[in-house]
Scaffold this active site. Structure first.
Site, PDB file in Angstrom:
ATOM      1  N   SER A  64       0.790  -1.244   0.000  1.00 38.36           N
ATOM      2  CA  SER A  64       0.000   0.000   0.000  1.00 38.36           C
ATOM      3  C   SER A  64       0.813   1.280   0.000  1.00 38.36           C
ATOM      4  O   SER A  64       0.245   2.363  -0.150  1.00 38.36           O
ATOM      5  CB  SER A  64      -0.958   0.016   1.194  1.00 38.36           C
ATOM      6  N   LYS A  67       0.105   3.419  -2.980  1.00 36.15           N
ATOM      7  CA  LYS A  67      -1.140   4.167  -3.263  1.00 36.15           C
ATOM      8  C   LYS A  67      -0.949   5.663  -3.539  1.00 36.15           C
ATOM      9  O   LYS A  67      -1.527   6.183  -4.494  1.00 36.15           O
ATOM     10  CB  LYS A  67      -2.135   3.936  -2.128  1.00 36.15           C
ATOM     11  N   TYR A 241      -4.500   5.269   7.530  1.00 32.81           N
ATOM     12  CA  TYR A 241      -5.855   4.697   7.697  1.00 32.81           C
ATOM     13  C   TYR A 241      -6.503   5.184   8.987  1.00 32.81           C
ATOM     14  O   TYR A 241      -6.484   6.367   9.303  1.00 32.81           O
ATOM     15  CB  TYR A 241      -5.804   3.161   7.698  1.00 32.81           C
ATOM     16  N   VAL A 259       1.615  -3.467   3.973  1.00 35.98           N
ATOM     17  CA  VAL A 259       1.713  -4.725   4.719  1.00 35.98           C
ATOM     18  C   VAL A 259       2.985  -5.523   4.383  1.00 35.98           C
ATOM     19  O   VAL A 259       3.267  -6.525   5.019  1.00 35.98           O
ATOM     20  CB  VAL A 259       0.466  -5.623   4.541  1.00 35.98           C
TER      21      VAL A 259
END
Ligand code: GLU
Length: 431
Positions: A64, A67, A241, A259
């Site tokens: 991620s 992103k 997040y 991750v």
């Protein structure tokens, strides 16, 4: 005085070596198989000087952390208005893989959760999934200043097990967010997550963001400043997040985790940080990486609300008033990055002079990290058989340190007199 900053980073990294909390991501076998002890820290200044500590050459998948970069690519091609029409910029407060869209707009809440990241992939203008992935790979590689390669095994596993992401993809199609075939878009998303990086790649990618879109190691302009500003803004509010609030208050740097164990953190105008440690907390963030970023921010004063001015302007002048003597004149706010630049300049030039005079008369403000670094620099010069003097009329650097009083002077003139005496005593009289 070799490696002062390096020693700081090694020490801060070592503070968390014993932390073994957390678990490897195990949704695919490739991630569950990595060495849980892998632990690296890299820091790149905006002029491309890279410090490395620990396992900085270990490759892992970007996951991620990708992103924000795909979001930046979408912004670069379509502009903010067109991207905003498809992906919001509001923190969701939800887990990264929540199957959700905004209640009113029916679009993903932001580009950092999977729904928004998958939508961002679909916005990259290309005629085929292959071309789309190639654009993404080229773009990330330009940020990193080297070619990033695909981990075929991770990609195959991501694709084989991605039910949750498929659910998100089809949901987005049903709401009209995805025009293309969801499986084709997802295939590119799995590939982007499976690009291999090191902590040093992440630090350089971070420094490219910190520098407004120019890669510090290659000098290539990768994206416009407006694209970078928008990307960093979303990293601040949504990058971590549902832990974003905690992160902003404790660390205070735009960041993104993955991750695979990586975290990129950015101090705009100053530096990029990349960390690697694959043991993750319940929210999917690297446990040691989060702690490390927290310590770096606290000990080096890197919170973006503390650091308000661009520290590149710190070193106003370097001059040689006599052979063997060099004066470094600092001004403005002296914070970690500015002090790092100063120490590095002095270190690079130390063979050319025997006495370094650091003039901090024009320094308005200094933080603890910079003060410690500059005091250490004066001591390190002595240890090298050289001499360091401080022109510090207000005690800005010296503060309460009695051991530095002997090398402190009220003005450049008296420091120069002392420098000449020192050179004469040590029989290094010019000429
Ligand atoms: N490939 C992972 C997914 O999309 C990435 C998750 C992450 O790094 O947070 O589920």
């Amino acid at each position: 005085m070799a490696q002062l900053v390096q020693r700081y980073l090694d020490r801060i990294r070592a503070e968390h070596t014993g932390v073994t909390d957390g678990a490897l991501a195990d949704y695919i076998p490739e991630l569950a198989r990595v060495d849980p002890d892998g632990y690296g820290l890299s820091l790149s200044s905006v002029d491309g000087f890279v410090y490395e500590s620990g396992d900085t050459a270990v490759e892992f998948t970007i996951q991620s952390v990708s992103k924000p970069f795909t979001y930046a690519l979408a912004l670069a091609h379509l502009g903010a208005d067109a991207v905003d029409a498809v992906i919001g910029v509001e923190p969701s407060g939800e887990a990264f893989n929540e199957i959700s869209v905004d209640h009113l707009t029916k679009t993903p809440k932001n580009p950092m959760i999977n729904a928004g990241a998958i939508a961002a992939v679909s916005l990259i203008p290309a005629d085929s999934p292959g071309e789309r992935f190639a654009m993404i790979q080229d773009f990330y590689s330009a940020f990193a200043g080297r070619r990033l390669e695909l981990d075929e095994e991770v990609y195959a596993s991501e694709k084989a097990t991605g039910s949750r992401n498929r659910a998100i993809g089809y949901m987005l199609q049903s709401f009209g967010v995805l025009d293309d075939d969801p499986d084709e878009v997802l295939d590119v998303y799995y590939r982007q997550c499976s690009l291999r990086v090191t902590s040093t790649d992440l630090a350089i990618m971070g420094a490219t963001l910190a520098r407004g879109g120019t890669c510090p190691t290659t000098g290539t302009r990768v994206a416009d400043a407006s694209v970078i500003k928008r990307t960093l803004s979303v990293m601040v509010t949504c990058g971590m997040y549902d832990a974003a609030g905690d992160w902003v208050s404790a660390v205070g740097m735009p960041a993104k985790s993955g991750v695979g164990g990586g975290i990129v953190a950015v101090l705009p105008g100053q530096l990029g940080i990349g960390t690697y440690s694959p043991l993750l907390d319940a929210k999917g963030h690297s446990v040691r990486g989060v702690r490390l970023c927290r310590s770096l921010s606290e000990q080096l004063g890197l919170h973006f609300l503390t650091v308000s001015r661009d520290s590149r302007a710190t070193l106003r002048a370097v001059y040689e008033p006599a052979e063997g003597i060099r004066v470094y004149e600092a001004h403005g706010d002296l914070l970690f990055s500015g002090a790092e630049q100063l120490v590095r300049t002095a270190e690079r030039e130390r063979a050319d002079s025997d006495v370094a005079i650091l003039d901090v008369t024009g320094v308005d403000d200094i933080d603890d990290a910079a003060r410690a670094l500059l005091s250490d620099m004066s001591q390190a010069l002595c240890a090298d058989g050289k001499q360091g003097f401080l022109v510090d009329p207000d005690g800005t650097v010296v503060g309460a340190r009695a051991d530095l009083e002997a090398i402190r002077f009220p003005d450049v003139g008296s420091a120069l007199t002392a420098a000449h005496e020192w050179l004469a005593q040590h029989q290094r009289i010019p000429g």
